[in-house]
Write a protein that holds these residues in place. Structure first.
Motif: not given
Length: 134
Positions: A78-91
């Protein structure tokens, strides 16, 4: 004509790479403070969750570590790489890096959802909150 198109393509590529924002350093221990709801029973169960997440590896915008006993993988974007998407244990954990101290982000605002699947028993859960790093 071919040479002109090749030059335009090369200049576009170089300018695109040059203008891309660098990825922020996120390695460290993150303390989560989450307000959650679980549809385990009727009425839904509301409460708090305070897991600890540790990002141990980062390569560019991709990172990996653990949240509690679960593997945690994600990517900055995203804008200036400040957003994130992640996964842990299916969450699914998503959010934004929001507070900076001494040139590094020390807080992220997060939202978390977990959907029950036959492979991972439990109940649908959703949380919102923050994570901070010292």
């Amino acid at each position: 004509m071919v040479r002109t198109l090749a030059t335009v393509a090369l200049l576009s590529l170089v300018s695109g790479v040059a203008s891309a924002a660098p990825c922020h350093h996120v390695v460290g221990t993150w303390q989560f403070q989450l307000a959650c709801v679980s549809a385990y029973d009727s009425p839904p169960l509301f409460g708090t969750s305070t897991p600890t997440g540790t990002i141990t590896h980062q390569d560019g915008c991709a990172f990996a570590g653990t949240v509690g006993p679960y593997k945690w993988v994600g990517v900055l974007h995203g804008d200036n790489n400040r957003l994130f998407d992640s996964d842990y244990g299916g969450a699914k954990l998503a959010g934004e890096l929001t507070t900076r101290r001494a040139g590094e982000f020390t807080r992220m605002d997060v939202r978390y959802t977990y959907s029950t699947t036959p492979a991972i028993p439990g109940s649908p859960t959703a949380c919102v909150g923050t994570a901070t790093r010292d």
